[in-house]
Design a protein around this motif. Sequence first.
Motif: not given
Length: 293
Positions: A275-293
């Motif tokens: 089994r192999f699944e690849a889930v691309p990053p979501t917009l939320e991931d991109l958003f949090m990249r700039h705002y978490e912390g």
Amino acid sequence: MEKVVELSGVQKSFGKVRALKDVSFTVNAGEVVGFIGPNGAGKSTTIRTLLGIIKRDSGNATIFNMDVWKQSLDIHKRISYVPGDVSLWGNLTGGEIIDLFIKLHGNGNKAKRDNLIKRFELDPRKKAKSYSKGNRQKVGLIAALSVESDLYIFDEPTSGLDPLMEAVFQEEVARIKQAGKAILLSSHILSEVERLADKVVIIRNGEIVEIGTLDALRHLTRTTITIETEGDVAVMADLDGVHDFNQTDHHAIFSVDNAFINSILLVATKLGVRRFEAVPPTLEDLFMRHYEG
């Protein structure tokens, strides 16, 4: 593509507070641009600048190649705008307010208005003072969508709407996009932006920190891999680009930097993939990249 909105190096300060710092982006005809960022990031200041409500300190801002401050009256004849909290005249009915907005714009469609009232399930006979926040938003959306405009500016347009009404709004956005209109959509609902936007503009502390299509921005964060193999999957834990590796028997979940996906696949094939699944990053991931912390 025809540029409908163009901002270049726009700056705005309120006293000692710099609300906008070198804001630059474009919105083209037939394009939905998602404009995202938390409260205080500069979204509303940017939109008010575009609407000619406040005057920028420096930089250039045009809509239809007209200056947003000097030629705002001509610009407003060709745009529709819905704010995040629509204020209405309490003693007028919803229908009367919609008709007034349409008349002020001067390019309305009665059949379209009636259809939108039905689709958004609004009772137009009730006075506005009895409306909930969601129903006030419906009045603004129906009025804006009932007229033919070349640019639609939505600032948190679905605030207070239930999911069914959000779906109606999204269908209408798809329709006006297909008609070649330009749309600037500011929203806190990241899934909504991800579903609708052709391009995303992320603003932080008055500065544009990312801009581009979702596909172009996905390289900025990691893909989540779920894999099950016949061999010992533990060997993948030490591969370059692998992070947050969690294993249960022959099953593993981890994140990987996109530049290393090919090498991950080469190793996986040698282990016998079940089994192999690849889930691309979501917009939320991109958003949090700039705002978490």
